[in-house]
Design a protein around this motif. Structure first.
Motif, mmCIF file in Angstrom:
data_model
loop_
_atom_site.group_PDB
_atom_site.id
_atom_site.type_symbol
_atom_site.label_atom_id
_atom_site.label_comp_id
_atom_site.label_asym_id
_atom_site.label_seq_id
_atom_site.Cartn_x
_atom_site.Cartn_y
_atom_site.Cartn_z
ATOM 1 N N LYS A 39 19.693 40.682 -45.927
ATOM 2 C CA LYS A 39 21.098 41.045 -46.094
ATOM 3 C C LYS A 39 21.695 40.486 -47.382
ATOM 4 O O LYS A 39 22.645 41.052 -47.935
ATOM 5 C CB LYS A 39 21.916 40.584 -44.880
ATOM 6 N N SER A 40 21.146 39.385 -47.864
ATOM 7 C CA SER A 40 21.651 38.788 -49.098
ATOM 8 C C SER A 40 21.071 39.458 -50.337
ATOM 9 O O SER A 40 21.489 39.173 -51.460
ATOM 10 C CB SER A 40 21.329 37.293 -49.139
ATOM 11 N N GLY A 41 20.093 40.354 -50.115
ATOM 12 C CA GLY A 41 19.491 41.054 -51.232
ATOM 13 C C GLY A 41 18.214 40.417 -51.742
ATOM 14 O O GLY A 41 17.571 40.924 -52.669
ATOM 15 N N GLU A 42 17.821 39.297 -51.126
ATOM 16 C CA GLU A 42 16.589 38.620 -51.546
ATOM 17 C C GLU A 42 15.364 39.471 -51.221
ATOM 18 O O GLU A 42 14.362 39.440 -51.930
ATOM 19 C CB GLU A 42 16.502 37.256 -50.856
ATOM 20 N N TRP A 43 15.453 40.203 -50.112
ATOM 21 C CA TRP A 43 14.392 41.132 -49.706
ATOM 22 C C TRP A 43 14.921 42.558 -49.806
ATOM 23 O O TRP A 43 16.069 42.817 -49.417
ATOM 24 C CB TRP A 43 13.961 40.869 -48.259
ATOM 25 N N LYS A 44 14.108 43.470 -50.302
ATOM 26 C CA LYS A 44 14.464 44.889 -50.281
ATOM 27 C C LYS A 44 14.372 45.387 -48.844
ATOM 28 O O LYS A 44 13.596 44.881 -48.039
ATOM 29 C CB LYS A 44 13.509 45.693 -51.161
ATOM 30 N N ASP A 45 15.156 46.404 -48.536
ATOM 31 C CA ASP A 45 15.156 46.978 -47.187
ATOM 32 C C ASP A 45 13.752 47.360 -46.754
ATOM 33 O O ASP A 45 13.322 47.052 -45.642
ATOM 34 C CB ASP A 45 16.056 48.220 -47.140
ATOM 35 N N ILE A 46 13.036 48.048 -47.636
ATOM 36 C CA ILE A 46 11.727 48.558 -47.275
ATOM 37 C C ILE A 46 10.730 47.429 -47.043
ATOM 38 O O ILE A 46 9.839 47.528 -46.200
ATOM 39 C CB ILE A 46 11.215 49.551 -48.353
ATOM 40 N N ASP A 47 10.880 46.313 -47.770
ATOM 41 C CA ASP A 47 9.970 45.173 -47.589
ATOM 42 C C ASP A 47 10.244 44.465 -46.265
ATOM 43 O O ASP A 47 9.319 44.036 -45.567
ATOM 44 C CB ASP A 47 10.119 44.191 -48.752
ATOM 45 N N PHE A 48 11.524 44.347 -45.929
ATOM 46 C CA PHE A 48 11.899 43.725 -44.662
ATOM 47 C C PHE A 48 11.361 44.543 -43.489
ATOM 48 O O PHE A 48 10.727 44.000 -42.567
ATOM 49 C CB PHE A 48 13.421 43.606 -44.567
#
Length: 217
Positions: A39-48
């Motif tokens: 949610k903070s942008g550290e991980w991309k949606d697709i990676d999460f």
């Protein structure tokens, strides 16, 4: 007759629970620590999502049962049929995966619903995303670029309605003729200056479209 389409997000819009939360709650509690990083942008949606879906470690039969346990808005089946009866086409546009969306659609007896989502396959006791960077819908962050899809549909249809609930839905909302928003999406669209109609369940959308003369009572 106007050629029109209704496009809806799936997780949190049609479904009452995101599939990734089902997986985290049942099989991958570590996902709760990854959630704020996403949610903070550290991980991309697709990676999460890829990490969560690859952490199930269950049989295909068990996963199928889990998928069909996901609750959906009870209004949706009748709403889809009402759209189709009025000459509209119904699309589901999701940054999740068709692996769980299609079985849910089929289990509700819905026909001629086009699912546009990331491809998912069962392998090694998990769900794996198969995303083609060369595909016209590709998004590095989401896997599927919802805004691009809506813009393409706008070339085919005179009117395109859209419904969503979260940040990824704010991008296609900017291009739809009318957006219906719930949960976190209204605040995001307000900040962006994108018009929307708030809703809580699909009968609210149905009532609005009846008032507009698009759907029959």
């Amino acid at each position: 007759m106007t050629k029109w389409a209704f496009v809806s997000d799936f997780d949190g819009t049609i479904s009452k629970k995101d599939f990734y939360w089902l997986v985290i709650d049942a099989y991958f509690p570590e996902g709760r620590d990854l959630y704020p990083k996403w949610k903070s942008g550290e991980w991309k949606d697709i990676d999460f999502l890829a990490k969560v879906f690859a952490s199930i470690h269950q049989s295909e039969k068990q996963i199928a049962e889990d998928i069909l346990s996901i609750p959906i808005d009870e209004d949706v089946p009748d709403f889809v049929r009402a759209v189709q009866a009025a000459g509209g086409d119904f699309y589901i546009l999701s940054a999740g995966t068709d692996y769980y969306i299609k079985p849910i659609v089929e289990s509700r007896g819905l026909e001629n619903v086009t699912v546009l989502s990331n491809k998912g396959v069962y392998r090694d006791r998990n769900i794996h995303l198969e995303i083609d960077p060369a595909h016209w819908t590709y998004s590095e962050r989401y896997g599927i670029d919802k805004a691009t899809v809506i813009k393409r549909l706008k070339e085919e249809y005179e009117v395109v309605y859209f419904a969503g609930d979260s940040e990824p839905d704010s991008h296609p909302a900017a291009f739809a003729d009318r957006t219906y928003a719930k949960e976190a999406l209204p605040e995001i669209l307000t900040e962006k200056g994108v018009p929307y109609v708030p809703f809580e369940r699909f009968n609210d959308i149905k009532a609005d479209l009846i008032q507009e003369g698009i759907l029959s009572k």
